[in-house]
Design a protein around this motif. Structure first.
Motif, PDB file in Angstrom:
ATOM      1  N   ASP A  30      91.116  -8.971 -98.151  1.00 58.13           N
ATOM      2  CA  ASP A  30      91.396 -10.407 -98.098  1.00 58.13           C
ATOM      3  C   ASP A  30      90.628 -11.088 -96.969  1.00 58.13           C
ATOM      4  OD1 ASP A  30      93.140 -10.071-100.200  1.00 58.13           O
ATOM      5  OD2 ASP A  30      94.965 -10.232 -98.988  1.00 58.13           O
ATOM      6  N   GLU A  31      90.422 -10.356 -95.884  1.00 57.44           N
ATOM      7  CA  GLU A  31      89.715 -10.918 -94.730  1.00 57.44           C
ATOM      8  C   GLU A  31      88.202 -10.789 -94.850  1.00 57.44           C
ATOM      9  OE1 GLU A  31      90.880 -12.671 -92.425  1.00 57.44           O
ATOM     10  OE2 GLU A  31      93.043 -12.382 -92.667  1.00 57.44           O
ATOM     11  N   GLY A  32      87.731 -10.202 -95.942  1.00 54.67           N
ATOM     12  CA  GLY A  32      86.296 -10.110 -96.164  1.00 54.67           C
ATOM     13  C   GLY A  32      85.602  -9.055 -95.339  1.00 54.67           C
ATOM     14  N   VAL A  33      86.318  -7.954 -95.052  1.00 55.67           N
ATOM     15  CA  VAL A  33      85.714  -6.891 -94.271  1.00 55.67           C
ATOM     16  C   VAL A  33      85.984  -5.553 -94.951  1.00 55.67           C
ATOM     17  CG1 VAL A  33      87.755  -6.657 -92.767  1.00 55.67           C
ATOM     18  CG2 VAL A  33      85.518  -5.865 -91.963  1.00 55.67           C
ATOM     19  N   HIS A  34      84.933  -4.759 -95.065  1.00 52.37           N
ATOM     20  CA  HIS A  34      85.077  -3.389 -95.557  1.00 52.37           C
ATOM     21  C   HIS A  34      85.268  -2.492 -94.349  1.00 52.37           C
ATOM     22  CE1 HIS A  34      84.521   0.264 -97.869  1.00 52.37           C
ATOM     23  NE2 HIS A  34      83.667   0.669 -96.940  1.00 52.37           N
ATOM     24  N   VAL A  35      86.441  -1.862 -94.271  1.00 54.44           N
ATOM     25  CA  VAL A  35      86.787  -1.031 -93.122  1.00 54.44           C
ATOM     26  C   VAL A  35      86.711   0.438 -93.520  1.00 54.44           C
ATOM     27  CG1 VAL A  35      88.600  -0.411 -91.490  1.00 54.44           C
ATOM     28  CG2 VAL A  35      88.236  -2.810 -92.089  1.00 54.44           C
ATOM     29  N   ALA A  36      85.889   1.180 -92.807  1.00 52.10           N
ATOM     30  CA  ALA A  36      85.842   2.630 -92.971  1.00 52.10           C
ATOM     31  C   ALA A  36      86.746   3.234 -91.909  1.00 52.10           C
ATOM     32  CB  ALA A  36      84.416   3.146 -92.808  1.00 52.10           C
ATOM     33  N   VAL A  37      87.878   3.786 -92.341  1.00 49.28           N
ATOM     34  CA  VAL A  37      88.824   4.391 -91.404  1.00 49.28           C
ATOM     35  C   VAL A  37      88.333   5.789 -91.061  1.00 49.28           C
ATOM     36  CG1 VAL A  37      91.202   5.094 -91.017  1.00 49.28           C
ATOM     37  CG2 VAL A  37      90.726   3.016 -92.329  1.00 49.28           C
ATOM     38  N   ARG A  38      88.113   6.031 -89.781  1.00 50.24           N
ATOM     39  CA  ARG A  38      87.493   7.276 -89.326  1.00 50.24           C
ATOM     40  C   ARG A  38      88.471   8.097 -88.491  1.00 50.24           C
ATOM     41  NH1 ARG A  38      81.963   6.582 -89.379  1.00 50.24           N
ATOM     42  NH2 ARG A  38      81.940   8.860 -89.327  1.00 50.24           N
ATOM     43  N   ASP A  39      88.411   9.406 -88.646  1.00 51.55           N
ATOM     44  CA  ASP A  39      89.185  10.329 -87.830  1.00 51.55           C
ATOM     45  C   ASP A  39      88.406  10.601 -86.550  1.00 51.55           C
ATOM     46  OD1 ASP A  39      90.441  12.451 -86.606  1.00 51.55           O
ATOM     47  OD2 ASP A  39      90.628  13.677 -88.408  1.00 51.55           O
ATOM     48  N   GLY A  40      88.821   9.966 -85.470  1.00 50.06           N
ATOM     49  CA  GLY A  40      88.129  10.122 -84.196  1.00 50.06           C
ATOM     50  C   GLY A  40      88.851  11.025 -83.212  1.00 50.06           C
ATOM     51  N   ILE A  41      89.804  11.829 -83.706  1.00 48.98           N
ATOM     52  CA  ILE A  41      90.621  12.652 -82.811  1.00 48.98           C
ATOM     53  C   ILE A  41      89.759  13.562 -81.947  1.00 48.98           C
ATOM     54  CG2 ILE A  41      92.362  14.480 -82.728  1.00 48.98           C
ATOM     55  CD1 ILE A  41      93.593  13.246 -85.263  1.00 48.98           C
ATOM     56  N   ALA A  42      88.784  14.213 -82.545  1.00 43.73           N
ATOM     57  CA  ALA A  42      87.961  15.181 -81.809  1.00 43.73           C
ATOM     58  C   ALA A  42      86.680  14.567 -81.249  1.00 43.73           C
ATOM     59  CB  ALA A  42      87.622  16.361 -82.716  1.00 43.73           C
ATOM     60  N   TRP A  43      86.483  13.273 -81.447  1.00 47.39           N
ATOM     61  CA  TRP A  43      85.248  12.644 -80.987  1.00 47.39           C
ATOM     62  C   TRP A  43      85.219  12.522 -79.475  1.00 47.39           C
ATOM     63  CZ3 TRP A  43      84.180   7.778 -84.519  1.00 47.39           C
ATOM     64  CH2 TRP A  43      83.909   8.220 -85.823  1.00 47.39           C
ATOM     65  N   GLU A  44      84.035  12.656 -78.920  1.00 49.85           N
ATOM     66  CA  GLU A  44      83.824  12.269 -77.532  1.00 49.85           C
ATOM     67  C   GLU A  44      83.912  10.746 -77.419  1.00 49.85           C
ATOM     68  OE1 GLU A  44      83.543  14.285 -75.003  1.00 49.85           O
ATOM     69  OE2 GLU A  44      83.562  16.115 -76.214  1.00 49.85           O
ATOM     70  N   THR A  45      84.283  10.279 -76.252  1.00 52.98           N
ATOM     71  CA  THR A  45      84.463   8.834 -76.060  1.00 52.98           C
ATOM     72  C   THR A  45      83.194   8.062 -76.379  1.00 52.98           C
ATOM     73  OG1 THR A  45      86.156   9.225 -74.378  1.00 52.98           O
ATOM     74  CG2 THR A  45      85.118   7.062 -74.395  1.00 52.98           C
ATOM     75  N   GLU A  46      82.034   8.645 -76.072  1.00 54.03           N
ATOM     76  CA  GLU A  46      80.772   7.944 -76.323  1.00 54.03           C
ATOM     77  C   GLU A  46      80.623   7.596 -77.795  1.00 54.03           C
ATOM     78  OE1 GLU A  46      77.361   5.973 -75.541  1.00 54.03           O
ATOM     79  OE2 GLU A  46      78.785   6.787 -74.070  1.00 54.03           O
ATOM     80  N   ARG A  47      80.992   8.506 -78.678  1.00 56.20           N
ATOM     81  CA  ARG A  47      80.903   8.220 -80.111  1.00 56.20           C
ATOM     82  C   ARG A  47      81.939   7.189 -80.525  1.00 56.20           C
ATOM     83  NH1 ARG A  47      81.455  12.611 -85.108  1.00 56.20           N
ATOM     84  NH2 ARG A  47      80.898  11.139 -86.778  1.00 56.20           N
ATOM     85  N   LEU A  48      83.110   7.254 -79.923  1.00 55.30           N
ATOM     86  CA  LEU A  48      84.193   6.335 -80.262  1.00 55.30           C
ATOM     87  C   LEU A  48      83.841   4.896 -79.914  1.00 55.30           C
ATOM     88  CD1 LEU A  48      87.130   6.535 -81.377  1.00 55.30           C
ATOM     89  CD2 LEU A  48      87.899   6.586 -78.992  1.00 55.30           C
ATOM     90  N   ARG A  49      82.984   4.696 -78.942  1.00 58.88           N
ATOM     91  CA  ARG A  49      82.662   3.355 -78.458  1.00 58.88           C
ATOM     92  C   ARG A  49      81.988   2.477 -79.510  1.00 58.88           C
ATOM     93  NH1 ARG A  49      79.608   4.124 -72.817  1.00 58.88           N
ATOM     94  NH2 ARG A  49      79.861   1.837 -72.738  1.00 58.88           N
ATOM     95  N   SER A  50      81.442   3.087 -80.541  1.00 58.65           N
ATOM     96  CA  SER A  50      80.776   2.297 -81.579  1.00 58.65           C
ATOM     97  C   SER A  50      81.746   1.768 -82.627  1.00 58.65           C
ATOM     98  CB  SER A  50      79.703   3.143 -82.275  1.00 58.65           C
ATOM     99  OG  SER A  50      80.293   4.235 -82.959  1.00 58.65           O
ATOM    100  N   CYS A  51      83.020   2.128 -82.502  1.00 59.01           N
ATOM    101  CA  CYS A  51      84.043   1.740 -83.483  1.00 59.01           C
ATOM    102  C   CYS A  51      85.071   0.797 -82.865  1.00 59.01           C
ATOM    103  CB  CYS A  51      84.798   2.969 -83.987  1.00 59.01           C
ATOM    104  SG  CYS A  51      83.797   4.262 -84.726  1.00 59.01           S
ATOM    105  N   VAL A  52      85.771   0.082 -83.707  1.00 56.54           N
ATOM    106  CA  VAL A  52      87.065  -0.459 -83.313  1.00 56.54           C
ATOM    107  C   VAL A  52      88.007   0.734 -83.244  1.00 56.54           C
ATOM    108  CG1 VAL A  52      88.967  -1.990 -83.965  1.00 56.54           C
ATOM    109  CG2 VAL A  52      86.605  -2.631 -84.502  1.00 56.54           C
ATOM    110  N   THR A  53      88.852   0.791 -82.228  1.00 53.45           N
ATOM    111  CA  THR A  53      89.762   1.932 -82.110  1.00 53.45           C
ATOM    112  C   THR A  53      91.215   1.480 -82.115  1.00 53.45           C
ATOM    113  OG1 THR A  53      90.329   3.912 -80.840  1.00 53.45           O
ATOM    114  CG2 THR A  53      89.720   1.965 -79.582  1.00 53.45           C
ATOM    115  N   ILE A  54      92.055   2.331 -82.671  1.00 50.96           N
ATOM    116  CA  ILE A  54      93.499   2.089 -82.681  1.00 50.96           C
ATOM    117  C   ILE A  54      94.130   2.604 -81.390  1.00 50.96           C
ATOM    118  CG2 ILE A  54      95.657   2.700 -83.865  1.00 50.96           C
ATOM    119  CD1 ILE A  54      93.976   2.951 -86.463  1.00 50.96           C
ATOM    120  N   GLY A  55      93.539   3.619 -80.778  1.00 54.53           N
ATOM    121  CA  GLY A  55      94.154   4.322 -79.654  1.00 54.53           C
ATOM    122  C   GLY A  55      94.022   3.584 -78.335  1.00 54.53           C
ATOM    123  N   LEU A  56      94.992   2.759 -78.021  1.00 54.80           N
ATOM    124  CA  LEU A  56      94.931   1.960 -76.797  1.00 54.80           C
ATOM    125  C   LEU A  56      95.160   2.797 -75.543  1.00 54.80           C
ATOM    126  CD1 LEU A  56      96.864  -1.278 -77.853  1.00 54.80           C
ATOM    127  CD2 LEU A  56      94.527  -0.547 -78.407  1.00 54.80           C
ATOM    128  N   GLY A  57      95.966   3.850 -75.649  1.00 59.30           N
ATOM    129  CA  GLY A  57      96.188   4.702 -74.487  1.00 59.30           C
ATOM    130  C   GLY A  57      94.918   5.398 -74.060  1.00 59.30           C
TER     131      GLY A  57
END
Length: 288
Positions: A30-57
């Motif tokens: 509805d908002e006009g965005v295609h969201v690819a939900v990614r499993d970033g549990i094992a990612w290094e922070t550097e890779r995570l920085r290119s995404c919107v993240t759910i993990g605020l902690g």
């Protein structure tokens, strides 16, 4: 249509529920965005920085320790869904003294929160008990080790309903972190040096996230359906009780942050990590 990656960094309804509702109810579309939900549990922070993240902690910890400019744009809850679960011989937090506790490593967000709560109960996590660090998962191995007695307690997340597990297994729910430590822990955050906060794609994700929060507040029966779909060991009545205890009253309906809670939490996390604190107003944006 805009395209963007949205990464979760933990499993369970705490991390996944709101994004799942937004996806299943068609709010991203509805908002006009295609969201690819990614499993970033094992990612290094550097890779995570290119995404919107759910993990605020995790975002907060890497901002405090490495200066990464994570900015929180929407907050789902201030009460982390983690629990201390005691085995048959441990029925209170005080009884953890001298025992073996399976827990996330102290440099991770859940592990840091655990250490803060242990200290609140008069327990030094480095001296008063043996903290057995393990990687996050669905905690099934913890249950197995509680049964065989190789650990005495476990710090578990929202892939399970602790009361139901305790009743079935003869275990004990010792404490819910959300009762003892409040901090914005899940929602929407971006590294402002990698993604433009005001870009159409990022703002579309924020709007869809807030819409999912409103849906959960206004349509509790639907929210219980989604909770039950994650916690499929529960009966409908058990899912209802879990929602009423931990989700419905504890999640925001608009994504707004409580800056007073946030500042106390930032100060507590910084103290636990032994690093300088930071103004919450520089980390958490007020909802528009």
């Amino acid at each position: 249509m805009h395209t963007i990656d949205l990464a979760y960094v933990g499993r369970g309804i705490h991390e996944e529920l709101i994004a799942y509702i937004a996806d299943q109810e068609g709010y991203f579309q509805d908002e006009g965005v295609h969201v690819a939900v990614r499993d970033g549990i094992a990612w290094e922070t550097e890779r995570l920085r290119s995404c919107v993240t759910i993990g605020l902690g995790r975002s907060l910890l890497s901002r405090l320790t490495h200066g990464i400019e994570w900015t929180v744009l929407s907050v789902n809850t201030h009460r982390p869904l983690f629990w201390f679960l005691g085995g048959p011989g441990v029925s209170a937090m005080a009884e953890l003294r001298g025992r073996r506790l399976a827990v996330h490593a102290g440099h991770t967000a859940p592990g840091c929160f655990a250490r803060i709560v242990l200290r609140q109960h008069g327990l030094d996590p480095d001296r008063d008990l043996e903290c057995v660090a393990r990687a996050p998962g669905d905690y099934q191995m913890d249950l197995r080790r509680l049964r065989d007695g190789s650990i005495d307690a476990a710090y578990v997340g929202s892939t399970m309903a602790p009361e139901q597990v305790a009743e079935e297994e003869g275990f004990h729910v010792l404490a819910w972190v959300g009762d003892h430590f409040q901090i914005p822990t899940v929602g929407v955050a971006v590294d402002a040096t990698r993604l433009q906060i005001d870009s159409p794609a990022v703002q579309a994700v924020v709007r869809a996230n807030r819409r999912a929060l409103r849906t959960m507040a206004e349509r509790p029966d639907l929210a219980v359906d989604y909770v039950a779909s994650f916690l499929d060991r529960l009966t409908r009545d058990e899912a209802q009780r879990h929602y009423e205890r931990y989700v419905g009253p504890c999640y925001t309906a608009d994504g707004r942050v409580d800056l007073d809670v946030a500042q106390r939490a930032v100060d507590a996390v910084a103290a636990e990590l032994g690093v300088p604190s930071a103004p919450a107003t520089q980390i958490y944006r007020h909802a528009r």
